[in-house]
Structures are given as C-alpha cells and as structure tokens.
Design a protein around this motif. Structure first.
Motif, PDB file in Angstrom:
ATOM      1  N   GLU A 130       0.855  -1.197   0.000  1.00 28.86           N
ATOM      2  CA  GLU A 130       0.000   0.000   0.000  1.00 28.86           C
ATOM      3  C   GLU A 130       0.892   1.249   0.000  1.00 28.86           C
ATOM      4  OE1 GLU A 130      -3.142   0.744  -0.500  1.00 28.86           O
ATOM      5  OE2 GLU A 130      -3.783  -1.342  -0.661  1.00 28.86           O
ATOM      6  N   SER A 131       0.797   1.992  -1.090  1.00 25.33           N
ATOM      7  CA  SER A 131       1.665   3.159  -1.231  1.00 25.33           C
ATOM      8  C   SER A 131       1.469   4.163  -0.091  1.00 25.33           C
ATOM      9  CB  SER A 131       1.441   3.821  -2.589  1.00 25.33           C
ATOM     10  OG  SER A 131       0.102   4.251  -2.733  1.00 25.33           O
ATOM     11  N   GLY A 132       0.234   4.309   0.396  1.00 25.23           N
ATOM     12  CA  GLY A 132       0.006   5.252   1.491  1.00 25.23           C
ATOM     13  C   GLY A 132       0.764   4.843   2.747  1.00 25.23           C
ATOM     14  N   ALA A 133       0.698   3.561   3.080  1.00 25.13           N
ATOM     15  CA  ALA A 133       1.385   3.072   4.271  1.00 25.13           C
ATOM     16  C   ALA A 133       2.904   3.174   4.100  1.00 25.13           C
ATOM     17  CB  ALA A 133       0.971   1.621   4.542  1.00 25.13           C
ATOM     18  N   ILE A 134       3.360   2.898   2.892  1.00 20.97           N
ATOM     19  CA  ILE A 134       4.807   2.944   2.637  1.00 20.97           C
ATOM     20  C   ILE A 134       5.318   4.382   2.781  1.00 20.97           C
ATOM     21  CG2 ILE A 134       6.569   2.642   0.853  1.00 20.97           C
ATOM     22  CD1 ILE A 134       4.800   0.315  -0.266  1.00 20.97           C
ATOM     23  N   ILE A 135       4.577   5.316   2.200  1.00 20.85           N
ATOM     24  CA  ILE A 135       5.039   6.712   2.260  1.00 20.85           C
ATOM     25  C   ILE A 135       4.939   7.247   3.684  1.00 20.85           C
ATOM     26  CG2 ILE A 135       4.491   9.058   1.472  1.00 20.85           C
ATOM     27  CD1 ILE A 135       3.903   7.654  -1.286  1.00 20.85           C
ATOM     28  N   PHE A 136       3.892   6.841   4.396  1.00 16.74           N
ATOM     29  CA  PHE A 136       3.815   7.268   5.804  1.00 16.74           C
ATOM     30  C   PHE A 136       5.013   6.725   6.576  1.00 16.74           C
ATOM     31  CE2 PHE A 136       2.755   6.554  10.238  1.00 16.74           C
ATOM     32  CZ  PHE A 136       2.567   7.870  10.618  1.00 16.74           C
ATOM     33  N   HIS A 137       5.357   5.468   6.336  1.00 18.66           N
ATOM     34  CA  HIS A 137       6.505   4.872   7.039  1.00 18.66           C
ATOM     35  C   HIS A 137       7.787   5.650   6.736  1.00 18.66           C
ATOM     36  CE1 HIS A 137       9.259   1.842   8.588  1.00 18.66           C
ATOM     37  NE2 HIS A 137       9.901   1.913   7.439  1.00 18.66           N
ATOM     38  N   ILE A 138       8.020   5.928   5.465  1.00 14.01           N
ATOM     39  CA  ILE A 138       9.233   6.665   5.071  1.00 14.01           C
ATOM     40  C   ILE A 138       9.241   8.051   5.735  1.00 14.01           C
ATOM     41  CG2 ILE A 138      10.433   7.737   3.109  1.00 14.01           C
ATOM     42  CD1 ILE A 138       9.190   5.429   1.361  1.00 14.01           C
ATOM     43  N   ALA A 139       8.092   8.727   5.672  1.00 22.38           N
ATOM     44  CA  ALA A 139       8.005  10.095   6.189  1.00 22.38           C
ATOM     45  C   ALA A 139       8.113  10.124   7.717  1.00 22.38           C
ATOM     46  CB  ALA A 139       6.679  10.719   5.747  1.00 22.38           C
ATOM     47  N   ASP A 140       7.647   9.065   8.351  1.00 20.70           N
ATOM     48  CA  ASP A 140       7.680   8.983   9.808  1.00 20.70           C
ATOM     49  C   ASP A 140       9.104   8.727  10.314  1.00 20.70           C
ATOM     50  OD1 ASP A 140       6.194   9.019  12.219  1.00 20.70           O
ATOM     51  OD2 ASP A 140       6.388   6.830  12.355  1.00 20.70           O
ATOM     52  N   ARG A 141       9.857   7.944   9.541  1.00 24.03           N
ATOM     53  CA  ARG A 141      11.197   7.545  10.002  1.00 24.03           C
ATOM     54  C   ARG A 141      12.298   8.524   9.607  1.00 24.03           C
ATOM     55  NH1 ARG A 141      11.149   1.877  11.389  1.00 24.03           N
ATOM     56  NH2 ARG A 141       9.079   1.691  12.305  1.00 24.03           N
ATOM     57  N   HIS A 142      12.068   9.298   8.560  1.00 23.78           N
ATOM     58  CA  HIS A 142      13.139  10.149   8.043  1.00 23.78           C
ATOM     59  C   HIS A 142      12.644  11.587   7.905  1.00 23.78           C
ATOM     60  CE1 HIS A 142      15.223   6.426   7.155  1.00 23.78           C
ATOM     61  NE2 HIS A 142      14.135   5.996   6.532  1.00 23.78           N
TER      62      HIS A 142
END
Ligand SMILES: N[C@@H](CCC(=O)N[C@@H](CS)C(=O)NCC(=O)O)C(=O)O
Length: 216
Positions: free
Chosen positions: A71-83
């Motif tokens: 899920e692109s939304g979950a992936i982008i949230f993960h990236i944005a949350d960690r970095h």
C-alpha cells in the motif's frame, strides 16, 4: 539497511510515471534514502513469492530488513515517519499533513480511478458514453473544493509535505484528461511539485526502466 521496492518491469503507462512506485521513489528521494528496485512482470506479481509480500499481487512493495510493507500510502507514511523531510516535527502540523495524505487517496483519488475504469476498462460498454461525463463531474466537484482550499498558497499546509506528495501524485493521473487545466492553481501546484529535484530524480529513474525495456 537496504530498502528494496518493487515496480513494473514494463509499465503500461510507457514511462509517464503514473504507476504507484513513482510516489514511493519520490518519497525516498525527498528524504535522501538510497534504494534498490526489483522489477516484476505481471505474471511474477501473481506468484507466491510476491503474494507473500503483497496479498493482492500488486506493486509497489517495500522491504527493509525484516519489515515488508504494501500500500503506497502506508509505505510513504513509514518513510516520512522515520526520516526527516516529509512531515513537520510539530505534532498538530504533522497530524494535518497525514490528514492530507488520507484526503488524497481516500477522497480525491477514487473518482479519478473511476474515470480510468470508465474510459479504458469499460469504454466499450453501451453505457460508457453516459457514465464518463458523470464521473468527470464528480472529479470536478473535488477539484473545485481543493482549488478553493489551496487558493494562492504553494502547498496545502505550510511547507511541502507527504500530504502534497500524495495529492500531486493523485492529480498527475489527470494529466491527459484536460480536467486539471480547468483549475489553473491546481495545474500550477502540480507543476511546482514536479520541478522539485527529488521528483525529477524519481521520474528519471522510473523512465530509465521503461527506456531500457523498450530498447533492450
Ligand atoms: N492501493 C494500492 C494500489 C496498488 C495498485 O493498484 N498497483 C497497480 C500499479 S499502480 C498494480 O499493481 N496493478 C496491477 C494489478 O493490480 O494486477 C496502493 O496504493 O499501493
């Protein structure tokens, strides 16, 4: 830890960057994260190895150590949350940026996807000529509200965020429809985002995959 995402081996959009790996590539570029790409054929996407990563047999996926996401939304949230780089530090501003991510994929994207379905998938049905204008008007209703909200601002809520990244990715799917041009501030918003160096790098990388496939 190496990040690996998946993308189409031969994207049906012929390198226009409309497949959803583009938004993940862009998020990784905005946050300065190096990544590898595993290219998949349509057949490989439905095989057990990929279904173990993505229950619906689609791209993109994201792997990092023992973490696997879809899920692109979950992936982008993960990236944005960690970095750093895609979500503000201030908690309320951060929550608002996440809200715009959801608005993009949950409120604005559905009628845009419907237009693709109405034109391409169902285009030869006898009722298609009646359905397309109805879907276009549903899109216009969303674009009019978004346009009014954005006004003269550069981005949806202060600095560029994952909310803008997701909204621009959704709006880009209208690039050949003519609908975006009806809202000049939204067309300018998309162009402003596309001028970002991180976007340009992501776009060039996905285009290189298509060029290699079409010349190789
Ligand atoms: N909601 C999913 C949608 C994923 C999706 O539709 N991926 C498309 C490419 S953009 C795909 O893999 N299509 C091929 C298929 O569904 O078989 C996301 O945002 O990641």
């Amino acid at each position: 830890m190496t990040i690996t995402i998946t993308a189409f081996e031969a994207s049906p959009d012929r390198g226009r960057g409309l497949a959803r790996d583009m938004r993940v590539r862009w998020a990784l570029e905005e946050t300065g994260q190096p990544y590898d790409v595993r290219l998949l054929s349509f057949a490989e996407m439905k095989e057990p190895a990929h279904l173990a990563l993505h229950p619906f047999g689609q791209i993109p996926t994201y792997e990092e150590g023992d973490l696997a996401l879809f899920e692109s939304g979950a992936i982008i949230f993960h990236i944005a949350d960690r970095h750093a780089g895609l979500l503000p530090d201030e908690p309320n501003a951060r929550a608002r940026a996440v809200t715009w991510m959801f608005a993009a994929i949950n409120t604005v994207e559905p009628p845009i996807l419907d237009l693709f379905t109405a034109k391409i998938v169902e285009g030869d049905q006898p009722w298609a000529a009646q359905r397309v204008p109805l879907v276009q008007d549903r899109i216009r209703a969303r674009l009019a509200d978004l346009s009014a909200y954005l006004g003269d601002a550069d981005w949806l809520d202060g600095a560029f965020s994952a909310g803008d990244l997701m909204m621009v990715e959704v709006l880009r799917r209208l690039s050949t429809s003519g609908l975006l041009a009806e809202y000049p501030n939204l067309a300018a918003y998309v162009a402003r985002a596309e001028a970002r160096p991180a976007y340009q790098r992501a776009f060039a990388d996905q285009l290189a995959v298509f060029m290699a496939a079409s010349t190789g």
